[in-house]
Design a protein around this motif. Sequence first.
Motif, PDB file in Angstrom:
ATOM      1  N   ILE A  68       0.836  -1.195   0.000  1.00 42.29           N
ATOM      2  CA  ILE A  68       0.000   0.000   0.000  1.00 42.29           C
ATOM      3  C   ILE A  68       0.876   1.253   0.000  1.00 42.29           C
ATOM      4  O   ILE A  68       1.922   1.297   0.664  1.00 42.29           O
ATOM      5  CB  ILE A  68      -0.929   0.031   1.233  1.00 42.29           C
ATOM      6  N   THR A  69       0.427   2.274  -0.727  1.00 37.18           N
ATOM      7  CA  THR A  69       1.133   3.554  -0.810  1.00 37.18           C
ATOM      8  C   THR A  69       0.417   4.621   0.012  1.00 37.18           C
ATOM      9  O   THR A  69      -0.812   4.704  -0.005  1.00 37.18           O
ATOM     10  CB  THR A  69       1.226   4.018  -2.279  1.00 37.18           C
ATOM     11  N   ASN A  70       1.212   5.417   0.715  1.00 41.82           N
ATOM     12  CA  ASN A  70       0.683   6.559   1.466  1.00 41.82           C
ATOM     13  C   ASN A  70       1.331   7.816   0.908  1.00 41.82           C
ATOM     14  O   ASN A  70       2.519   8.068   1.133  1.00 41.82           O
ATOM     15  CB  ASN A  70       0.996   6.402   2.961  1.00 41.82           C
ATOM     16  N   LEU A  71       0.570   8.595   0.155  1.00 40.91           N
ATOM     17  CA  LEU A  71       1.122   9.796  -0.467  1.00 40.91           C
ATOM     18  C   LEU A  71       1.505  10.848   0.568  1.00 40.91           C
ATOM     19  O   LEU A  71       2.415  11.641   0.346  1.00 40.91           O
ATOM     20  CB  LEU A  71       0.113  10.383  -1.463  1.00 40.91           C
ATOM     21  N   ASP A  72       0.814  10.853   1.696  1.00 40.95           N
ATOM     22  CA  ASP A  72       1.096  11.855   2.732  1.00 40.95           C
ATOM     23  C   ASP A  72       2.463  11.652   3.366  1.00 40.95           C
ATOM     24  O   ASP A  72       3.155  12.609   3.702  1.00 40.95           O
ATOM     25  CB  ASP A  72       0.017  11.827   3.814  1.00 40.95           C
ATOM     26  N   THR A  73       2.859  10.383   3.523  1.00 37.19           N
ATOM     27  CA  THR A  73       4.149  10.091   4.154  1.00 37.19           C
ATOM     28  C   THR A  73       5.231   9.755   3.130  1.00 37.19           C
ATOM     29  O   THR A  73       6.399   9.611   3.492  1.00 37.19           O
ATOM     30  CB  THR A  73       4.018   8.906   5.138  1.00 37.19           C
ATOM     31  N   GLY A  74       4.834   9.592   1.855  1.00 34.89           N
ATOM     32  CA  GLY A  74       5.795   9.244   0.810  1.00 34.89           C
ATOM     33  C   GLY A  74       6.326   7.833   0.935  1.00 34.89           C
ATOM     34  O   GLY A  74       7.452   7.543   0.539  1.00 34.89           O
ATOM     35  N   GLU A  75       5.494   6.915   1.451  1.00 37.32           N
ATOM     36  CA  GLU A  75       5.937   5.534   1.682  1.00 37.32           C
ATOM     37  C   GLU A  75       5.094   4.544   0.870  1.00 37.32           C
ATOM     38  O   GLU A  75       3.907   4.760   0.628  1.00 37.32           O
ATOM     39  CB  GLU A  75       5.824   5.178   3.164  1.00 37.32           C
ATOM     40  N   LYS A  76       5.730   3.448   0.486  1.00 40.44           N
ATOM     41  CA  LYS A  76       5.060   2.308  -0.143  1.00 40.44           C
ATOM     42  C   LYS A  76       5.548   1.073   0.603  1.00 40.44           C
ATOM     43  O   LYS A  76       6.717   0.698   0.509  1.00 40.44           O
ATOM     44  CB  LYS A  76       5.408   2.217  -1.626  1.00 40.44           C
ATOM     45  N   LEU A  77       4.655   0.447   1.367  1.00 35.70           N
ATOM     46  CA  LEU A  77       5.074  -0.601   2.294  1.00 35.70           C
ATOM     47  C   LEU A  77       4.247  -1.875   2.123  1.00 35.70           C
ATOM     48  O   LEU A  77       3.055  -1.830   1.803  1.00 35.70           O
ATOM     49  CB  LEU A  77       4.929  -0.114   3.745  1.00 35.70           C
ATOM     50  N   GLY A  78       4.905  -2.991   2.359  1.00 33.95           N
ATOM     51  CA  GLY A  78       4.237  -4.276   2.347  1.00 33.95           C
ATOM     52  C   GLY A  78       3.788  -4.669   3.745  1.00 33.95           C
ATOM     53  O   GLY A  78       4.419  -4.310   4.740  1.00 33.95           O
ATOM     54  N   TRP A  79       2.695  -5.398   3.818  1.00 36.06           N
ATOM     55  CA  TRP A  79       2.201  -5.916   5.094  1.00 36.06           C
ATOM     56  C   TRP A  79       1.417  -7.194   4.779  1.00 36.06           C
ATOM     57  O   TRP A  79       1.180  -7.531   3.624  1.00 36.06           O
ATOM     58  CB  TRP A  79       1.287  -4.900   5.797  1.00 36.06           C
ATOM     59  N   GLY A  80       1.008  -7.894   5.797  1.00 32.68           N
ATOM     60  CA  GLY A  80       0.240  -9.102   5.574  1.00 32.68           C
ATOM     61  C   GLY A  80      -0.402  -9.609   6.847  1.00 32.68           C
ATOM     62  O   GLY A  80      -0.004  -9.222   7.949  1.00 32.68           O
ATOM     63  N   SER A  81      -1.389 -10.457   6.679  1.00 31.06           N
ATOM     64  CA  SER A  81      -2.079 -11.071   7.813  1.00 31.06           C
ATOM     65  C   SER A  81      -2.729 -12.354   7.328  1.00 31.06           C
ATOM     66  O   SER A  81      -3.297 -12.383   6.224  1.00 31.06           O
ATOM     67  CB  SER A  81      -3.145 -10.129   8.374  1.00 31.06           C
ATOM     68  N   PRO A  82      -2.701 -13.412   8.129  1.00 28.64           N
ATOM     69  CA  PRO A  82      -3.378 -14.655   7.728  1.00 28.64           C
ATOM     70  C   PRO A  82      -4.886 -14.487   7.609  1.00 28.64           C
ATOM     71  O   PRO A  82      -5.568 -15.363   7.060  1.00 28.64           O
ATOM     72  CB  PRO A  82      -3.012 -15.635   8.846  1.00 28.64           C
ATOM     73  N   LEU A  83      -5.419 -13.363   8.070  1.00 26.79           N
ATOM     74  CA  LEU A  83      -6.855 -13.109   7.999  1.00 26.79           C
ATOM     75  C   LEU A  83      -7.301 -12.634   6.615  1.00 26.79           C
ATOM     76  O   LEU A  83      -8.496 -12.601   6.341  1.00 26.79           O
ATOM     77  CB  LEU A  83      -7.254 -12.057   9.040  1.00 26.79           C
ATOM     78  N   VAL A  84      -6.354 -12.239   5.759  1.00 28.67           N
ATOM     79  CA  VAL A  84      -6.746 -11.618   4.492  1.00 28.67           C
ATOM     80  C   VAL A  84      -6.416 -12.477   3.262  1.00 28.67           C
ATOM     81  O   VAL A  84      -6.149 -11.955   2.185  1.00 28.67           O
ATOM     82  CB  VAL A  84      -6.167 -10.195   4.349  1.00 28.67           C
ATOM     83  N   TYR A  85      -6.456 -13.778   3.414  1.00 28.53           N
ATOM     84  CA  TYR A  85      -6.487 -14.635   2.231  1.00 28.53           C
ATOM     85  C   TYR A  85      -7.864 -14.500   1.580  1.00 28.53           C
ATOM     86  O   TYR A  85      -8.885 -14.492   2.276  1.00 28.53           O
ATOM     87  CB  TYR A  85      -6.296 -16.106   2.617  1.00 28.53           C
ATOM     88  N   PRO A  86      -7.928 -14.402   0.259  1.00 30.27           N
ATOM     89  CA  PRO A  86      -9.241 -14.418  -0.402  1.00 30.27           C
ATOM     90  C   PRO A  86      -9.967 -15.727  -0.100  1.00 30.27           C
ATOM     91  O   PRO A  86      -9.340 -16.783  -0.003  1.00 30.27           O
ATOM     92  CB  PRO A  86      -8.902 -14.318  -1.885  1.00 30.27           C
ATOM     93  N   LYS A  87     -11.288 -15.647   0.025  1.00 33.47           N
ATOM     94  CA  LYS A  87     -12.071 -16.863   0.241  1.00 33.47           C
ATOM     95  C   LYS A  87     -12.084 -17.718  -1.024  1.00 33.47           C
ATOM     96  O   LYS A  87     -12.079 -18.946  -0.948  1.00 33.47           O
ATOM     97  CB  LYS A  87     -13.497 -16.518   0.659  1.00 33.47           C
ATOM     98  N   PHE A  88     -12.121 -17.053  -2.147  1.00 34.73           N
ATOM     99  CA  PHE A  88     -12.026 -17.744  -3.435  1.00 34.73           C
ATOM    100  C   PHE A  88     -11.429 -16.781  -4.451  1.00 34.73           C
ATOM    101  O   PHE A  88     -11.500 -15.557  -4.294  1.00 34.73           O
ATOM    102  CB  PHE A  88     -13.395 -18.247  -3.911  1.00 34.73           C
ATOM    103  N   SER A  89     -10.843 -17.342  -5.494  1.00 37.20           N
ATOM    104  CA  SER A  89     -10.342 -16.532  -6.606  1.00 37.20           C
ATOM    105  C   SER A  89     -10.710 -17.225  -7.910  1.00 37.20           C
ATOM    106  O   SER A  89     -10.384 -18.390  -8.121  1.00 37.20           O
ATOM    107  CB  SER A  89      -8.820 -16.363  -6.522  1.00 37.20           C
TER     108      SER A  89
END
Length: 384
Positions: free
Chosen positions: A151-172
């Motif tokens: 995700i990019t934050n224009l206010d802070t000038g950052e583009k950072l990766g993150w993750g959580s086991p809760l955000v796997y798609p249910k289906f694709s």
Amino acid sequence: MIKNFIYQNPTKLIFGKDQIKRLSKEVQNFGEKVLLVYGGGSIKKNGLYEQIKNELKDFQIFELGGVEPNPRVSTARKAIEIIKENNIDFILAVGGGSTIDCTKLISAGVFYEGDAWDIVIGKYSPKKALPFGVILTLAATGSEMNSGSVITNLDTGEKLGWGSPLVYPKFSILDPVYTFTVPRNQTVNGIVDMMSHLLEQYFNKEHNPLLDTFIEGAMKTIMKYAPLALENPNDYEARSVLMLSATIALNHSLDLGVIGDWGTHRIEHAVSAVYDIPHGEGLAIIMPNWINFVISKDTDRVKEFAVNIMGMDTQNKNDIDIAKEGALKLQEFWKNIGSPVKLSEVNIEEKTLGQIADLAAKQVVGNAYSLTRDEIYQILKMAY
């Protein structure tokens, strides 16, 4: 040595022609109110939007379009408000990795009363997430079957990766036909992205020999079918191979018991945070130069890459020369399919390389081959 590991991937993969006919059946498990999230509107031009609306005619549909190629936290915030105001049950992300990455933050942010950016920077760890599904339209990031997001934050000038086991798609849902109309430059960027994901995992300290073989084979397969898809965008077999390759390249089945390097990605995130260039273009520019740079840190591994993946001849050559030729051949492959290979080609100013190096160095850059700020700067100079 292969490290201990636990592997579980809860995403249901639904692959092939006309699999959108399963959409209603999949969504009905989660509720009646659906937020449709998509990007610049190409789904309205290629007919997919109408197909989705028809398949979900018995559901109440809300919409958020305009997700950026480098998805912004501000867009996720808008979607979170829509969901809270309308008590939405489910999110459907339609598009490529950017749309899916944004949806993951939306999904986690719904149940947090603070700012969604807190999740990205690790200030808050999600405890719950709204379920979501995916209809994929671009073979590239693999976000359709993993739990990572950038995700990019224009206010802070950052583009950072993150993750959580809760955000796997249910289906694709992956129908290669939906990639037929993808513009050539986006197809090229996707090819670079999936190849880079494979290489980020190939360069590691543990060297799982089984996964080495899988990655080497996947790389060579992509390099065989990529030109076919570019020559004939409606080649179903070529598009199928690329689509499945992108998914497998980052569903974490190829990093079992190893820790990939990911240094190129950390550097590229800094580049595109400052200049907002497409992720694939940044990777094509940085990675061959990164490979060249790490020859001094692990000549044997880069030689293996050069020989086993790039097919370099070893006759009457020393290991360093073989390794360098492999990096050059990768760069040439990406250049030949239409990607830029120098920072100067995408209008990046040389005077800003120090700023980019400073931004990249705020994180750990390189799990296998840790890089200092000065080493990052050297790689950027090589890539200019």
